[in-house]
Design a protein around this motif. Structure first.
Motif, PDB file in Angstrom:
ATOM      1  N   GLU A  52      44.095  63.574-143.345  1.00 35.19           N
ATOM      2  CA  GLU A  52      43.548  64.189-144.556  1.00 35.19           C
ATOM      3  C   GLU A  52      43.633  63.278-145.776  1.00 35.19           C
ATOM      4  OE1 GLU A  52      42.085  67.159-144.593  1.00 35.19           O
ATOM      5  OE2 GLU A  52      42.400  67.319-142.436  1.00 35.19           O
ATOM      6  N   GLU A  53      44.376  62.179-145.665  1.00 34.85           N
ATOM      7  CA  GLU A  53      44.581  61.312-146.824  1.00 34.85           C
ATOM      8  C   GLU A  53      43.457  60.288-146.948  1.00 34.85           C
ATOM      9  OE1 GLU A  53      46.871  62.071-148.926  1.00 34.85           O
ATOM     10  OE2 GLU A  53      47.592  63.667-147.597  1.00 34.85           O
ATOM     11  N   ASN A  54      43.265  59.778-148.157  1.00 35.05           N
ATOM     12  CA  ASN A  54      42.199  58.809-148.395  1.00 35.05           C
ATOM     13  C   ASN A  54      42.674  57.388-148.063  1.00 35.05           C
ATOM     14  OD1 ASN A  54      43.607  57.758-150.704  1.00 35.05           O
ATOM     15  ND2 ASN A  54      42.839  59.505-151.882  1.00 35.05           N
ATOM     16  N   PRO A  55      41.767  56.412-147.978  1.00 33.27           N
ATOM     17  CA  PRO A  55      42.135  55.043-147.587  1.00 33.27           C
ATOM     18  C   PRO A  55      43.178  54.392-148.495  1.00 33.27           C
ATOM     19  CG  PRO A  55      39.759  55.347-147.440  1.00 33.27           C
ATOM     20  CD  PRO A  55      40.304  56.577-148.075  1.00 33.27           C
ATOM     21  N   SER A  56      43.179  54.718-149.768  1.00 29.35           N
ATOM     22  CA  SER A  56      44.167  54.109-150.660  1.00 29.35           C
ATOM     23  C   SER A  56      45.576  54.573-150.303  1.00 29.35           C
ATOM     24  CB  SER A  56      43.842  54.455-152.114  1.00 29.35           C
ATOM     25  OG  SER A  56      43.890  55.852-152.321  1.00 29.35           O
ATOM     26  N   HIS A  57      45.713  55.835-149.893  1.00 29.77           N
ATOM     27  CA  HIS A  57      47.013  56.317-149.445  1.00 29.77           C
ATOM     28  C   HIS A  57      47.404  55.647-148.135  1.00 29.77           C
ATOM     29  CE1 HIS A  57      46.799  60.251-151.982  1.00 29.77           C
ATOM     30  NE2 HIS A  57      47.457  59.298-152.610  1.00 29.77           N
ATOM     31  N   HIS A  58      46.432  55.460-147.249  1.00 30.47           N
ATOM     32  CA  HIS A  58      46.714  54.755-145.989  1.00 30.47           C
ATOM     33  C   HIS A  58      47.235  53.349-146.265  1.00 30.47           C
ATOM     34  CE1 HIS A  58      43.621  57.520-143.781  1.00 30.47           C
ATOM     35  NE2 HIS A  58      44.779  58.111-143.964  1.00 30.47           N
ATOM     36  N   LEU A  59      46.627  52.677-147.235  1.00 31.61           N
ATOM     37  CA  LEU A  59      47.040  51.324-147.572  1.00 31.61           C
ATOM     38  C   LEU A  59      48.453  51.308-148.147  1.00 31.61           C
ATOM     39  CD1 LEU A  59      46.326  48.321-147.915  1.00 31.61           C
ATOM     40  CD2 LEU A  59      45.349  48.875-150.152  1.00 31.61           C
ATOM     41  N   ALA A  60      48.766  52.277-149.017  1.00 30.15           N
ATOM     42  CA  ALA A  60      50.102  52.344-149.609  1.00 30.15           C
ATOM     43  C   ALA A  60      51.162  52.634-148.556  1.00 30.15           C
ATOM     44  CB  ALA A  60      50.132  53.425-150.692  1.00 30.15           C
ATOM     45  N   VAL A  61      50.856  53.512-147.611  1.00 31.25           N
ATOM     46  CA  VAL A  61      51.795  53.819-146.517  1.00 31.25           C
ATOM     47  C   VAL A  61      52.021  52.589-145.650  1.00 31.25           C
ATOM     48  CG1 VAL A  61      52.070  55.152-144.389  1.00 31.25           C
ATOM     49  CG2 VAL A  61      51.340  56.293-146.494  1.00 31.25           C
ATOM     50  N   LYS A  62      50.952  51.872-145.359  1.00 34.47           N
ATOM     51  CA  LYS A  62      51.073  50.652-144.548  1.00 34.47           C
ATOM     52  C   LYS A  62      52.002  49.639-145.225  1.00 34.47           C
ATOM     53  CE  LYS A  62      48.303  46.781-142.780  1.00 34.47           C
ATOM     54  NZ  LYS A  62      46.947  46.197-142.706  1.00 34.47           N
ATOM     55  N   LEU A  64      35.145  44.576-158.963  1.00 30.24           N
ATOM     56  CA  LEU A  64      34.584  45.517-157.997  1.00 30.24           C
ATOM     57  C   LEU A  64      33.077  45.328-157.888  1.00 30.24           C
ATOM     58  CD1 LEU A  64      36.479  48.777-159.040  1.00 30.24           C
ATOM     59  CD2 LEU A  64      36.939  47.356-157.045  1.00 30.24           C
ATOM     60  N   GLU A  65      32.588  45.304-156.631  1.00 36.97           N
ATOM     61  CA  GLU A  65      31.152  45.250-156.351  1.00 36.97           C
ATOM     62  C   GLU A  65      30.816  46.465-155.509  1.00 36.97           C
ATOM     63  OE1 GLU A  65      30.600  41.508-154.459  1.00 36.97           O
ATOM     64  OE2 GLU A  65      31.060  40.331-156.263  1.00 36.97           O
ATOM     65  N   LEU A  66      30.082  47.417-156.107  1.00 38.68           N
ATOM     66  CA  LEU A  66      29.895  48.736-155.508  1.00 38.68           C
ATOM     67  C   LEU A  66      28.416  49.085-155.390  1.00 38.68           C
ATOM     68  CD1 LEU A  66      32.534  50.543-157.764  1.00 38.68           C
ATOM     69  CD2 LEU A  66      32.942  49.538-155.503  1.00 38.68           C
ATOM     70  N   GLY A  67      28.066  49.764-154.282  1.00 38.90           N
ATOM     71  CA  GLY A  67      26.692  50.191-154.066  1.00 38.90           C
ATOM     72  C   GLY A  67      26.490  51.655-154.395  1.00 38.90           C
ATOM     73  N   LEU A 116      26.521  50.960-148.617  1.00 39.87           N
ATOM     74  CA  LEU A 116      26.135  49.847-149.478  1.00 39.87           C
ATOM     75  C   LEU A 116      27.344  49.113-150.067  1.00 39.87           C
ATOM     76  CD1 LEU A 116      23.181  51.480-151.467  1.00 39.87           C
ATOM     77  CD2 LEU A 116      23.060  50.051-149.404  1.00 39.87           C
ATOM     78  N   THR A 117      28.554  49.561-149.699  1.00 41.88           N
ATOM     79  CA  THR A 117      29.774  48.993-150.271  1.00 41.88           C
ATOM     80  C   THR A 117      30.683  48.479-149.175  1.00 41.88           C
ATOM     81  OG1 THR A 117      29.633  50.622-152.063  1.00 41.88           O
ATOM     82  CG2 THR A 117      31.724  49.455-151.820  1.00 41.88           C
ATOM     83  N   PHE A 137      38.174  50.405-154.844  1.00 35.32           N
ATOM     84  CA  PHE A 137      37.581  51.357-155.784  1.00 35.32           C
ATOM     85  C   PHE A 137      38.451  52.615-155.893  1.00 35.32           C
ATOM     86  CE2 PHE A 137      34.030  54.577-156.611  1.00 35.32           C
ATOM     87  CZ  PHE A 137      34.060  54.362-157.977  1.00 35.32           C
ATOM     88  N   SER A 138      38.952  53.108-154.751  1.00 34.64           N
ATOM     89  CA  SER A 138      39.848  54.275-154.777  1.00 34.64           C
ATOM     90  C   SER A 138      41.109  53.957-155.561  1.00 34.64           C
ATOM     91  CB  SER A 138      40.212  54.693-153.348  1.00 34.64           C
ATOM     92  OG  SER A 138      39.080  55.122-152.637  1.00 34.64           O
ATOM     93  N   HIS A 139      41.648  52.741-155.343  1.00 33.12           N
ATOM     94  CA  HIS A 139      42.854  52.337-156.064  1.00 33.12           C
ATOM     95  C   HIS A 139      42.568  52.212-157.569  1.00 33.12           C
ATOM     96  CE1 HIS A 139      46.759  50.682-156.768  1.00 33.12           C
ATOM     97  NE2 HIS A 139      46.281  49.516-157.175  1.00 33.12           N
TER      98      HIS A 139
END
Length: 839
Positions: free
Chosen positions: A38-48, A241-244, A269-270, A278-280
């Motif tokens: 249920e967590e977003n990728p930024s939380h996954h990165l912080a846990v890692k 940041l380069e975002l689509g 596109l990102t 971007f989440s961070h």
């Protein structure tokens, strides 16, 4: 272990520790996603990153010799440890788990386990030793065998929270360039030269609003790319940041010849790494705008406490408040509030057709003169209810006139005794109705969308109703005081052959139906506001089978829907379905697909009742409905068992009364171990002017009285009797005089029940005796059983508080739910002393 894990990741402690052995495994990211879906990728990165930190090799020695006497010396990878038997077993278990690598996680797990065991051992010793001491004491003093629970002194808790955070929203943005082609591989200088300058007007994780000086041309398939750089220093983010994005809508502004574009974030596109960054970035930006969330805890706690106590008290108050306004030379009652606590007095002032006659008080010249002069009224009156020529009639005699005028006494003897009359206290105060009607949340709008809803202004229709009201007249029933000191009153309404002289008669200034009646309590089962709205919808999945059953909503609330379907369908209660719902926003209709609801049942007409089947923050239809209601609240029609015909009027009236109440409510609690009075509420009108001691204010004295053992025991026994006999309320009267303070700065009191003194024929004698030591106060104490508190008006705040401090939020809810009774203190010294003197 929680002491070493970063504070914002403590809620993932179990998952982090379970994955430390897999820190070097290629599938670590996959495992994190599996454990935290249920967590977003930024939380996954912080846990890692946290797992990697804990998996590093440690060089610290574990020395438990200060905690345990039976430690052994153990060597492991050239590091010496001193461990007791249980510590050694845990150490060996962790080495096997961590592939024989002595990690930072292993060091903290073994060390913290040892301290926990040592602490438990000490506590066990203290308990055993305490039991031995108690056993010794109990042999010599059997009454000391029970434990005492310390009861804190009663605390002041206002009905309106003033502890609010009111800071303005910071505007923290980044420099922005727009591109119509992918921008990867370009140098920073190249991007600055080629990109189109834009400003960011609004940004979320899904949508962005940008503004450019010129129209974007050459856009292909509505695809654009943003380069965000040179971030505001408070955001604490350095990566570019380069975002689509995809263009959803655009418009030209006629004011400054600029162009606004509504963009939707596009994952395809990102780049993946950019999505994570971007989440961070958004999280860092939100943190910089909102600030440390720890500072929200106390204001939220205070706000929920005030709203909880406001609900408990206002549903039971014995007062009848009237909002009044002046039109030329006459005064009119605009709004009156009915509660279960004032039901007896309300019935007295109502006729067989349920018309409410209390506004006839505004026809009395003395009341009108006081209101005209902006004077505060605090007077006592006798009100006779009678029938003359088939119509209900009301007559008034002021108590002070009865005491001093023999002709008034003759009228009283002829018409009032022992017929159906009431003794009332009439109080008035100057109010700012528009300001007092508005009670926002503890937090500003930009903290969370739910706070923006709570902070919205009073609905227009309600504000229009009360805006010209500048006085609140409050009427309290104190007939039981007369019955306590004098004689019981006959409730029979007599028919008069001849009316009282005109000076005593009360007549309506205008039509009684012009007074809007507000009921304090709601009988609304949904516990949130419902509105009559017809949105197109369709059930698209049922029993995991794709279907399509179109329909229309009959009414909606944030969490629930009542829908009429075009064709008959049978659903069982509790069945999960998916629907698509179209919300007609002003800018464009928005259709939300695959929205999960559960079926609650059917209403009498066959409409289906639905409830969201996930949390609000993750339910798109729920969020869209909240936004729609927020935008159109002034023009929506409500439904359900509401407390007022006009939406928002009930809440406005409650808020006005909460700001200006005259009596002092207090709250009786019961837990498994103790019963006590924990809080009382004060306003600018609620000072007990006769409860004084030297220069001490009445608020401090009444808090001491409420904390007094004898007073508390009396109140709790009455509440128990009310519950046993299933009675709504009981009032008693006390004569009280502060003696002075003890060494703990606590007051002691002369304190007696008037009814007890009356039965012992000592009422007048005791009053005279106490009066030699100072002016005693005579207080009315009315006690009622409390209803279960509903979180309707503070649900969003308590939910936000749970995210910040769950234990504190749970304790607060428990405090409110443990309320078993409501008390109400009213100062009646003036009339009571005169009544006692006249017996």
């Amino acid at each position: 272990m929680s002491s070493v894990i970063s504070p914002h990741l403590k809620r993932f402690e179990i998952q982090i520790l379970s994955l430390v052995p897999y820190a070097t495994n290629d599938r670590l990211e996959y495992l994190i996603k599996k454990l935290l879906p249920e967590e977003n990728p930024s939380h996954h990165l912080a846990v890692k990153n946290e797992i990697k930190k804990l998996a590093q090799q440690s060089t610290k020695s574990i020395d438990l010799r200060k905690l345990f006497s039976d430690c052994q010396k153990i060597e492991h990878n050239k590091v010496t440890h001193y461990l007791d038997k249980e510590g050694k077993a845990l150490f060996q278990e962790k080495m096997a788990e961590y592939n024989n690598i002595y990690t930072i996680a292993a060091y903290h797990e073994v060390s913290e386990d040892a301290h926990l065991r040592a602490s438990k051992k000490n506590n066990d010793y203290k308990i055993i030793q305490g039991e031995k001491d108690n056993e010794t004491n109990n042999k010599s003093n059997p009454s000391s065998s029970f434990s005492d629970f310390k009861i804190d002194k009663t605390q002041p808790k206002p009905l309106v929270n003033k502890n609010r955070i009111t800071q303005e929203m910071k505007k923290l943005n980044s420099s922005c360039k727009v591109f119509i082609n992918p921008i990867m591989g370009m140098t920073s200088q190249g991007k600055k030269e080629v990109g189109i300058s834009a400003s960011i007007e609004k940004m979320t994780n899904l949508k962005v609003v940008i503004r450019t000086d010129n129209e974007l041309t050459g856009v292909k398939a509505n695809k654009v790319y943003l380069w965000l750089y040179d971030h505001h220093e408070e955001i604490a983010f350095d990566e570019e940041l380069e975002l689509g994005f995809e263009i959803i809508d655009s418009q030209e502004s006629s004011l400054n010849n600029s162009f606004d574009y509504l963009l939707k974030f596009s994952s395809p596109l990102t780049d993946k790494q950019m999505r994570i960054l971007f989440s961070h970035y958004l999280r860092q930006k939100k943190l910089a705008i909102i600030g440390p969330t720890e500072r929200f805890i106390t204001p939220l706690f205070d706000s929920v406490t005030s709203k909880g106590y406001e609900q408990l008290y206002l549903n039971k108050t014995h007062d009848i408040p009237l909002l009044c306004y002046q039109d030329t030379n006459s005064w009119h009652a605009k709004v009156a509030m009915k509660t279960s606590g004032n039901d007896e007095l309300w019935h007295f002032f109502s006729d067989d057709e349920k018309q409410f006659h209390l506004p006839v008080l505004l026809g009395n010249k003395e009341i009108v003169n006081a209101l005209n002069k902006k004077e505060t009224i605090d007077k006592y009156a006798f009100i006779l209810k009678s029938v003359y020529k088939g119509s209900d009639q009301y007559s008034l005699i002021w108590h002070e006139e009865l005491m001093s005028d023999s002709s008034v006494q003759a009228i009283f003897q002829r018409y009032f005794q022992p017929n159906c009359f009431r003794v009332i206290k009439i109080s008035s105060s100057f109010i700012n109705s528009a300001e007092d009607a508005y009670v926002p949340s503890a937090l500003p709008c930009h903290v969370h969308p739910k706070m923006a809803v709570l902070n919205r202004a009073t609905p227009k229709a309600a504000l229009d109703k009360i805006s010209n009201c500048d006085h609140m007249l409050t009427v309290s029933n104190i007939t039981s005081l007369y019955e306590t000191i004098n004689n019981p009153i006959n409730d029979e309404v007599i028919e008069l052959e001849k009316p009282l002289p005109e000076r005593y008669q009360l007549s309506a200034v205008n039509s009684l139906s012009e007074t809007e009646i507000v009921t304090a309590e709601d009988n609304e089962s949904r516990c949130e506001d419902r509105f009559i709205l017809s949105f197109s919808m369709a059930i698209t999945r049922s029993n995991n089978v794709v279907t399509h059953i179109p329909g229309k909503t009959k009414n909606v609330s944030v969490q629930g829907l009542l829908v009429n379907l075009e064709k008959e369908a049978k659903f069982r209660a509790g069945e999960e379905i998916e629907i698509e719902l179209t919300v007609p926003f002003a800018e464009q209709e928005r259709t939300l697909k695959k929205q999960k609801y559960i079926v609650l049942g059917y209403d009498q007409s066959g409409a289906v009742r639905l409830l969201i089947n996930t949390i609000e923050s993750k339910h798109l239809a729920c969020r869209a409905i909240r936004k729609y209601l927020f935008q159109h609240i002034d023009y929506l029609e409500t439904c359900g068992q509401r407390g007022s015909r006009i939406y928002g009027l009930q809440k406005a009236m409650r808020n006005i009364y909460a700001h200006n109440h005259f009596s002092i409510p207090f709250y009786l609690k019961a837990t498994k171990h103790q019963q006590y009075i924990n809080a009382a509420s004060f306003s600018g009108n609620s000072a007990l002017k006769h409860l004084v001691y030297k220069n001490e204010n009445s608020e401090e004295i009444i808090l001491n009285l409420l904390s007094n053992d004898k007073f508390r025991t009396s109140c709790l026994s009455i509440i128990a009797a009310l519950a046993y006999k299933n009675l709504p309320a009981r009032a008693f009267y006390i004569l009280v005089l502060p003696k002075g303070k003890d060494e703990n700065e606590e007051f002691s009191f002369w304190y007696r029940d008037l009814l007890v003194l009356k039965k012992a024929a000592q009422l007048k004698e005791y009053t005279n005796k106490v009066s030699k030591h100072g002016q005693p106060a005579i207080l009315k104490i009315e006690l009622k059983k409390s209803d279960k508190v509903k979180n309707m008006y503070y649900r969003d705040e308590i939910g936000y508080l749970k995210n910040l401090d769950k234990d504190l939020a749970d304790e607060l809810q428990s405090q409110l739910e443990n309320t078993i009774g409501i008390g109400e203190v009213t100062d009646l010294t003036d009339i009571a002393i005169q009544m006692i003197k006249s017996i």
